[in-house]
Design a protein around this motif. Structure first.
Motif, PDB file in Angstrom:
ATOM      1  N   LYS A  22      16.873   8.698  -6.023  1.00 43.52           N
ATOM      2  CA  LYS A  22      18.163   8.471  -6.012  1.00 43.52           C
ATOM      3  C   LYS A  22      18.961   7.902  -6.676  1.00 43.52           C
ATOM      4  CE  LYS A  22      19.255   5.111  -1.791  1.00 43.52           C
ATOM      5  NZ  LYS A  22      19.629   6.042  -0.889  1.00 43.52           N
ATOM      6  N   GLU A  23      18.470   7.858  -8.153  1.00 41.96           N
ATOM      7  CA  GLU A  23      19.109   7.520  -8.981  1.00 41.96           C
ATOM      8  C   GLU A  23      20.881   6.551  -9.055  1.00 41.96           C
ATOM      9  OE1 GLU A  23      22.913  10.800  -9.370  1.00 41.96           O
ATOM     10  OE2 GLU A  23      21.387  12.346  -9.236  1.00 41.96           O
ATOM     11  N   ARG A  24      19.520   5.762  -8.276  1.00 40.44           N
ATOM     12  CA  ARG A  24      19.919   4.202  -8.124  1.00 40.44           C
ATOM     13  C   ARG A  24      19.950   3.224  -9.190  1.00 40.44           C
ATOM     14  NH1 ARG A  24      19.074   1.947  -2.571  1.00 40.44           N
ATOM     15  NH2 ARG A  24      18.856  -0.362  -2.182  1.00 40.44           N
ATOM     16  N   GLU A  25      20.356   2.346  -8.684  1.00 42.76           N
ATOM     17  CA  GLU A  25      20.925   1.024  -9.725  1.00 42.76           C
ATOM     18  C   GLU A  25      18.974   0.488  -9.691  1.00 42.76           C
ATOM     19  OE1 GLU A  25      23.008  -2.999 -10.392  1.00 42.76           O
ATOM     20  OE2 GLU A  25      24.496  -0.645  -9.358  1.00 42.76           O
ATOM     21  N   ARG A  26      18.077  -0.134 -11.211  1.00 42.76           N
ATOM     22  CA  ARG A  26      17.553  -0.439 -11.049  1.00 42.76           C
ATOM     23  C   ARG A  26      17.642  -1.760 -10.876  1.00 42.76           C
ATOM     24  NH1 ARG A  26      16.517   4.341 -12.451  1.00 42.76           N
ATOM     25  NH2 ARG A  26      14.672   4.764 -13.241  1.00 42.76           N
ATOM     26  N   GLY A  27      16.746  -2.825 -10.267  1.00 49.13           N
ATOM     27  CA  GLY A  27      16.895  -4.146 -10.059  1.00 49.13           C
ATOM     28  C   GLY A  27      17.433  -4.103  -8.253  1.00 49.13           C
ATOM     29  N   LYS A  28      18.023  -3.162  -7.740  1.00 47.12           N
ATOM     30  CA  LYS A  28      18.830  -3.000  -6.078  1.00 47.12           C
ATOM     31  C   LYS A  28      17.377  -2.884  -5.386  1.00 47.12           C
ATOM     32  CE  LYS A  28      22.909  -1.769  -4.479  1.00 47.12           C
ATOM     33  NZ  LYS A  28      23.732  -0.747  -4.267  1.00 47.12           N
ATOM     34  N   PRO A  29      17.053  -4.098  -4.858  1.00 48.33           N
ATOM     35  CA  PRO A  29      15.972  -3.556  -3.959  1.00 48.33           C
ATOM     36  C   PRO A  29      15.661  -3.123  -3.095  1.00 48.33           C
ATOM     37  CG  PRO A  29      17.684  -5.629  -2.696  1.00 48.33           C
ATOM     38  CD  PRO A  29      18.333  -5.151  -4.241  1.00 48.33           C
ATOM     39  N   VAL A  30      14.291  -2.269  -2.192  1.00 51.16           N
ATOM     40  CA  VAL A  30      14.433  -1.827  -1.551  1.00 51.16           C
ATOM     41  C   VAL A  30      13.859  -2.002  -0.620  1.00 51.16           C
ATOM     42  CG1 VAL A  30      13.070   0.919  -1.375  1.00 51.16           C
ATOM     43  CG2 VAL A  30      14.089   0.704  -3.821  1.00 51.16           C
ATOM     44  N   SER A  31      13.923  -1.865   1.007  1.00 52.32           N
ATOM     45  CA  SER A  31      13.039  -1.937   2.286  1.00 52.32           C
ATOM     46  C   SER A  31      11.634  -1.215   2.056  1.00 52.32           C
ATOM     47  CB  SER A  31      14.016  -1.907   2.810  1.00 52.32           C
ATOM     48  OG  SER A  31      14.910  -3.248   3.135  1.00 52.32           O
ATOM     49  N   ILE A  32      11.169  -2.034   2.929  1.00 52.32           N
ATOM     50  CA  ILE A  32       9.558  -0.809   3.363  1.00 52.32           C
ATOM     51  C   ILE A  32       9.402  -1.126   5.190  1.00 52.32           C
ATOM     52  CG2 ILE A  32       8.819  -2.351   0.837  1.00 52.32           C
ATOM     53  CD1 ILE A  32       6.956  -4.654   2.766  1.00 52.32           C
ATOM     54  N   PHE A  33       8.702   0.120   5.009  1.00 49.51           N
ATOM     55  CA  PHE A  33       8.119   0.505   6.125  1.00 49.51           C
ATOM     56  C   PHE A  33       6.868  -0.467   6.732  1.00 49.51           C
ATOM     57  CE2 PHE A  33      10.702   4.455   6.264  1.00 49.51           C
ATOM     58  CZ  PHE A  33      11.624   3.817   7.075  1.00 49.51           C
ATOM     59  N   LEU A  34       6.566  -0.724   7.441  1.00 53.77           N
ATOM     60  CA  LEU A  34       4.950  -1.594   7.612  1.00 53.77           C
ATOM     61  C   LEU A  34       4.298  -0.626   9.027  1.00 53.77           C
ATOM     62  CD1 LEU A  34       5.477  -5.102   6.956  1.00 53.77           C
ATOM     63  CD2 LEU A  34       4.111  -3.293   6.088  1.00 53.77           C
ATOM     64  N   ARG A  35       3.028  -0.417   9.240  1.00 51.69           N
ATOM     65  CA  ARG A  35       2.644  -0.208  10.312  1.00 51.69           C
ATOM     66  C   ARG A  35       2.945  -1.025  11.394  1.00 51.69           C
ATOM     67  NH1 ARG A  35      -2.990   2.756  10.749  1.00 51.69           N
ATOM     68  NH2 ARG A  35      -1.835   4.665   9.877  1.00 51.69           N
ATOM     69  N   SER A  36       3.097  -1.900  11.284  1.00 45.45           N
ATOM     70  CA  SER A  36       2.881  -3.076  12.485  1.00 45.45           C
ATOM     71  C   SER A  36       3.348  -4.245  12.945  1.00 45.45           C
ATOM     72  CB  SER A  36       1.870  -2.969  13.419  1.00 45.45           C
ATOM     73  OG  SER A  36       1.068  -4.190  12.981  1.00 45.45           O
ATOM     74  N   THR A  37       4.146  -4.740  13.698  1.00 43.44           N
ATOM     75  CA  THR A  37       4.250  -6.050  13.489  1.00 43.44           C
ATOM     76  C   THR A  37       3.286  -7.357  13.045  1.00 43.44           C
ATOM     77  OG1 THR A  37       4.067  -6.641  16.049  1.00 43.44           O
ATOM     78  CG2 THR A  37       5.958  -6.562  15.060  1.00 43.44           C
ATOM     79  N   GLU A  38       1.995  -6.742  13.332  1.00 43.25           N
ATOM     80  CA  GLU A  38       1.092  -7.680  12.691  1.00 43.25           C
ATOM     81  C   GLU A  38       0.890  -6.881  11.408  1.00 43.25           C
ATOM     82  OE1 GLU A  38      -1.002  -9.299  14.394  1.00 43.25           O
ATOM     83  OE2 GLU A  38       0.862  -9.170  16.098  1.00 43.25           O
ATOM     84  N   ASP A  39       1.530  -6.685  10.384  1.00 42.67           N
ATOM     85  CA  ASP A  39       1.276  -6.114   9.627  1.00 42.67           C
ATOM     86  C   ASP A  39       2.307  -7.141   8.347  1.00 42.67           C
ATOM     87  OD1 ASP A  39      -0.593  -5.506   9.514  1.00 42.67           O
ATOM     88  OD2 ASP A  39       0.600  -3.261   9.338  1.00 42.67           O
ATOM     89  N   ILE A  40       3.502  -7.690   9.340  1.00 42.24           N
ATOM     90  CA  ILE A  40       4.243  -8.743   8.192  1.00 42.24           C
ATOM     91  C   ILE A  40       4.248  -9.723   7.088  1.00 42.24           C
ATOM     92  CG2 ILE A  40       6.522  -9.856   8.623  1.00 42.24           C
ATOM     93  CD1 ILE A  40       6.975  -7.435  11.149  1.00 42.24           C
ATOM     94  N   LYS A  41       3.013 -10.149   8.329  1.00 46.25           N
ATOM     95  CA  LYS A  41       2.441 -11.884   7.766  1.00 46.25           C
ATOM     96  C   LYS A  41       1.450 -11.853   6.409  1.00 46.25           C
ATOM     97  CE  LYS A  41      -1.044 -12.360  11.133  1.00 46.25           C
ATOM     98  NZ  LYS A  41      -0.464 -11.331  12.230  1.00 46.25           N
ATOM     99  N   ARG A  42       1.463 -10.577   6.381  1.00 44.20           N
ATOM    100  CA  ARG A  42       0.870  -9.857   4.394  1.00 44.20           C
ATOM    101  C   ARG A  42       1.747  -9.940   3.888  1.00 44.20           C
ATOM    102  NH1 ARG A  42      -2.826  -4.534   3.888  1.00 44.20           N
ATOM    103  NH2 ARG A  42      -3.970  -5.401   2.065  1.00 44.20           N
ATOM    104  N   TYR A  43       2.918  -9.823   3.967  1.00 51.65           N
ATOM    105  CA  TYR A  43       3.675  -9.441   3.126  1.00 51.65           C
ATOM    106  C   TYR A  43       4.623  -9.877   3.256  1.00 51.65           C
ATOM    107  CZ  TYR A  43       0.896  -5.009   2.463  1.00 51.65           C
ATOM    108  OH  TYR A  43       0.396  -4.231   3.161  1.00 51.65           O
ATOM    109  N   ALA A  44       5.077 -11.327   4.041  1.00 55.46           N
ATOM    110  CA  ALA A  44       6.028 -11.666   3.425  1.00 55.46           C
ATOM    111  C   ALA A  44       5.485 -13.340   5.226  1.00 55.46           C
ATOM    112  CB  ALA A  44       7.380 -11.414   4.690  1.00 55.46           C
TER     113      ALA A  44
END
Length: 206
Positions: free
Chosen positions: A57-79
């Motif tokens: 992507k030629e993206r600046e390192r340190g610029k955050p990248v979002s994530i896709f998760l399979r379900s809303t249930e998974d959110i609490k595992r990561y945040a």
């Protein structure tokens, strides 16, 4: 030539699932149509795969990248999700919304430092492929126009990935709305496919 798979249904995905799963688990990068834009997807927990995404992507390192998760249930595992965040998730996800939350240690700092942007997309294909958290960043060179169809993907990006999944034209044809939820307060980061006024209404409901 990079391999292109035309996949429009879960039935079609089943036929190629093991091949795509192998690509994900081997730390390779693929492009896939989502509900909003075409995204550059890779295993978000694999730091060498992340490095490839930044490079492609030629993206600046340190610029955050979002994530896709399979379900809303998974959110609490990561945040960490407070009551305000929970209300928003229940009302708007799956959907074209990125919710930025305080991250848990499982998320590498190479992806994002203190907070992580999370998407549970309306696209069943992307959710099905999220066997691990996948990077959710648009498939364009940084600061250039993000693609909403296979035809709009820049040739430079196409040449740098291991696979392209053509899912047709993205239904929303615009980026997700990005909000940050901290200590019960909601901040708009980017206006997109979900009206921020609707989000505020949900938060204010008793």
């Amino acid at each position: 030539m990079v391999k292109v798979l035309k996949i429009r249904t879960l039935e079609e995905l089943k036929r190629h699932f093991h091949y795509i799963k192998k690509i994900i688990l081997e730390g390779k990068v693929f492009i896939c149509g989502t509900d909003t834009l075409y995204g550059l997807c890779a295993n978000a927990l694999d730091e060498s795969a992340l490095e490839k995404v930044y490079s492609i992507k030629e993206r600046e390192r340190g610029k955050p990248v979002s994530i896709f998760l399979r379900s809303t249930e998974d959110i609490k595992r990561y945040a960490y999700l407070d009551d305000t965040g929970r209300k928003i998730v229940e009302r708007f996800l799956p959907g074209p919304l990125t919710i930025v939350l305080k991250k848990k240690d499982i998320i590498p700092d190479a992806l994002s430092k203190d907070y992580v942007g999370i998407r549970v997309p309306k696209s069943e294909i992307v959710r099905e492929l999220s066997i691990v958290p996948l990077t959710a960043t648009s498939a364009n060179i940084s600061r250039e126009r993000p693609p909403t169809s296979f035809e709009e993907i820049d040739d430079r990006i196409k040449e740098r990935v291991d696979l392209i999944i053509d899912t047709g034209v993205c239904p929303y044809r615009r980026p997700s709305t990005v909000i940050k939820v901290v200590d019960g307060k909601v901040e708009l980061i980017r206006e997109g496919a979900v009206d921020f006024g609707e989000i505020k209404k949900v938060v204010e409901e008793e």
